[in-house]
Design an enzyme around this catalytic site. Structure first.
Site, PDB file in Angstrom:
ATOM      1  N   LYS A 128      -3.202  -3.811 -10.742  1.00 42.98           N
ATOM      2  CA  LYS A 128      -2.467  -3.250  -9.575  1.00 42.98           C
ATOM      3  C   LYS A 128      -1.050  -3.385  -9.771  1.00 42.98           C
ATOM      4  CE  LYS A 128      -1.638  -1.046  -5.905  1.00 42.98           C
ATOM      5  NZ  LYS A 128      -1.895  -1.211  -4.463  1.00 42.98           N
TER       6      LYS A 128
ATOM      7  N   LYS B 236       6.960  -6.102  -1.587  1.00 46.55           N
ATOM      8  CA  LYS B 236       5.969  -7.256  -1.861  1.00 46.55           C
ATOM      9  C   LYS B 236       5.340  -7.135  -3.406  1.00 46.55           C
ATOM     10  CE  LYS B 236       2.070  -6.411  -0.669  1.00 46.55           C
ATOM     11  NZ  LYS B 236       0.540  -5.975  -0.635  1.00 46.55           N
TER      12      LYS B 236
HETATM   13  P1  NA7 Z   1      -0.254  -2.191   6.988  1.00 46.83           P
HETATM   14  O1  NA7 Z   1      -0.434  -0.748   7.520  1.00 46.83           O
HETATM   15  O2  NA7 Z   1       0.962  -2.883   7.039  1.00 46.83           O
HETATM   16  O3  NA7 Z   1      -1.642  -3.118   7.369  1.00 46.83           O
HETATM   17  C1  NA7 Z   1      -1.778  -4.509   7.368  1.00 46.83           C
HETATM   18  C2  NA7 Z   1      -3.132  -4.804   7.899  1.00 46.83           C
HETATM   19  O4  NA7 Z   1      -2.967  -6.248   7.719  1.00 46.83           O
HETATM   20  C3  NA7 Z   1      -2.970  -4.724   9.380  1.00 46.83           C
HETATM   21  O5  NA7 Z   1      -4.218  -4.704   9.948  1.00 46.83           O
HETATM   22  C4  NA7 Z   1      -2.295  -6.140   9.993  1.00 46.83           C
HETATM   23  O6  NA7 Z   1      -2.695  -6.358  11.330  1.00 46.83           O
HETATM   24  C5  NA7 Z   1      -3.001  -6.938   9.028  1.00 46.83           C
HETATM   25  N1  NA7 Z   1      -2.347  -8.278   8.947  1.00 46.83           N
HETATM   26  C6  NA7 Z   1      -1.119  -8.656   8.397  1.00 46.83           C
HETATM   27  N2  NA7 Z   1      -0.958  -9.885   8.540  1.00 46.83           N
HETATM   28  C7  NA7 Z   1      -1.975 -10.634   9.029  1.00 46.83           C
HETATM   29  C8  NA7 Z   1      -2.609 -11.867   9.313  1.00 46.83           C
HETATM   30  N3  NA7 Z   1      -1.653 -12.872   9.113  1.00 46.83           N
HETATM   31  N4  NA7 Z   1      -3.631 -11.782   9.663  1.00 46.83           N
HETATM   32  C9  NA7 Z   1      -4.565 -10.872   9.994  1.00 46.83           C
HETATM   33  N5  NA7 Z   1      -4.248  -9.790   9.704  1.00 46.83           N
HETATM   34  C10 NA7 Z   1      -2.916  -9.372   9.094  1.00 46.83           C
HETATM   35  O7  NA7 Z   1      -0.869  -2.064   5.422  1.00 46.83           O
HETATM   36  P2  NA7 Z   1      -1.544  -0.841   4.801  1.00 46.83           P
HETATM   37  O8  NA7 Z   1      -2.929  -0.594   5.376  1.00 46.83           O
HETATM   38  O9  NA7 Z   1      -0.800   0.196   4.249  1.00 46.83           O
HETATM   39  O10 NA7 Z   1      -1.962  -1.674   3.258  1.00 46.83           O
HETATM   40  C11 NA7 Z   1      -2.942  -2.830   3.497  1.00 46.83           C
HETATM   41  C12 NA7 Z   1      -2.807  -3.341   1.997  1.00 46.83           C
HETATM   42  O11 NA7 Z   1      -3.343  -2.286   0.894  1.00 46.83           O
HETATM   43  C13 NA7 Z   1      -1.545  -3.765   1.423  1.00 46.83           C
HETATM   44  O12 NA7 Z   1      -1.783  -5.059   0.609  1.00 46.83           O
HETATM   45  C14 NA7 Z   1      -0.974  -2.583   0.367  1.00 46.83           C
HETATM   46  O13 NA7 Z   1      -0.064  -3.375  -0.508  1.00 46.83           O
HETATM   47  C15 NA7 Z   1      -2.247  -2.223   0.004  1.00 46.83           C
HETATM   48  P3  NA7 Z   1      -2.008  -6.235  12.678  1.00 46.83           P
HETATM   49  O14 NA7 Z   1      -2.450  -4.632  12.944  1.00 46.83           O
HETATM   50  O15 NA7 Z   1      -0.546  -6.268  12.229  1.00 46.83           O
HETATM   51  O16 NA7 Z   1      -2.227  -6.918  13.658  1.00 46.83           O
END
Ligand code: NA7
Length: 293
Positions: free
Chosen positions: A166, A234
């Site tokens: 990826k 990232k």
């Molecule tokens: P988003 O829309 O930025 O969503 C990220 C998700 O990760 C979201 O549910 C966040 O929860 C969650 N998140 C982020 N940090 C944490 C921590 N520390 N603990 C728990 N949950 C967390 O990303 P995408 O859906 O566009 O993409 C997801 C992945 O696929 C990413 O790696 C891309 O590069 C490819 P929140 O709602 O902010 O509480």
């Protein structure tokens, strides 16, 4: 299948919805409460969501988020049992993936890294392409779930190879887009008509999927995030980190990373990564009217 889906961001919410539509029994959890998926149960913690699930599917921002959700307080690790599979669609470091897989193996669980490509539209339409690392038997068991969310899977090897691939893919997307954005900026400055240029690109070997996908949004000056700049940034950093560990020099990507750094400082981190174009335009003194420019 009984699936715990952890992480309802741009991608996760649409993916979990497609699992429900395909008839799977889904329980969701998201760090920030309030996000729901119609037809799915909601759990208060990752451990509660994972309790009794056959598969725990992760779709989280980065390596730290995956570590927190699986191994942190009330993490999914507490509910792992023999035969369970963790499928991780987050794009994270390949080396961390290998370590996480070793930890869950101690509980009899398997780790399949399954990052995807296809953006928000692919997630919504169930046409994602999954780039997968993991043992054959586990990947085989996940096939009905892959089929509900995507159109193709490519198994690249053992656990970790999906993430490694990826990064190699996103490295190319970032650099192809950078080439396109630089070309557009120079073209505008030299007074070349953008519509005509796009027609020419389409008729020649310069044509690419990245340009096909991004051009309509750029013409509309629509930089709402399909794939946010912060996440592409990232991935670029992850690719540079993996390259450093492997003693590989990537001078082009290093320069592109600096552009993302400056675009972030410019306040564009939550826009689509196509907004890097606006930085080039600003440097060139090119005026293009639009919502986000
Ligand atoms: P988003 O829309 O930025 O969503 C990220 C998700 O990760 C979201 O549910 C966040 O929860 C969650 N998140 C982020 N940090 C944490 C921590 N520390 N603990 C728990 N949950 C967390 O990303 P995408 O859906 O566009 O993409 C997801 C992945 O696929 C990413 O790696 C891309 O590069 C490819 P929140 O709602 O902010 O509480």
């Amino acid at each position: 299948m009984r699936v715990a889906f952890l992480g309802l961001g741009i991608m996760g919410q649409a993916m979990a919805t497609n699992l429900v539509k395909a008839g799977h029994e889904v329980t969701v959890w998201n760090r920030t409460p309030g996000k729901i998926v119609e037809g799915a149960g909601v759990a208060p913690t990752p451990a509660a969501a994972a309790q009794g699930a056959e598969v725990v599917w992760l779709c989280l921002s980065d390596t730290n988020a995956v570590e927190d959700v699986v191994f942190g307080k009330d993490g999914a690790e507490g509910s792992l049992a023999e035969g369970m599979i963790i499928a991780d669609s987050s794009t994270i470091a390949p080396a961390a993936t290998v370590k996480f897989a070793e930890r869950v193996r101690a509980k009899g669980a398997a780790w399949v890294d399954a990052p995807m490509t296809g953006s928000k539209i692919g997630a919504r339409d169930g046409t994602l392409v999954f780039i997968v690392g993991g043992d054959d038997a586990s990947v085989e068991r996940l096939k009905p779930l892959f089929a509900a969310m995507g159109k193709k899977i490519f198994r690249m090897g053992e656990t970790g190879k999906g993430e490694a691939t990826k990064l190699v893919m996103n490295l190319q997307i970032a650099m192809i887009f950078e080439g396109f954005a630089e070309a557009l900026t120079l073209a505008t400055k030299l007074g070349v008509d953008t519509q005509q240029l796009l027609g020419l690109i389409d008729a020649t070997m310069v044509r690419s999927g990245v340009v096909d996908y991004k051009a309509p949004f750029i013409l509309q000056r629509d930089f709402t995030p399909n794939f946010p700049l912060r996440l592409m940034h990232k991935d670029i950093r992850l690719a540079l980190e993996a390259a450093k560990e492997a003693r590989v020099k990537l001078p082009g990507l290093e320069t592109v990373e600096e552009i993302y750094e400056m675009a972030t400082e410019d306040g564009n981190r939550d826009l689509d990564y196509a907004a890097t174009l606006t930085l080039l335009e600003k440097w060139a003194g090119v005026q293009v009217k639009g919502k986000a420019a």
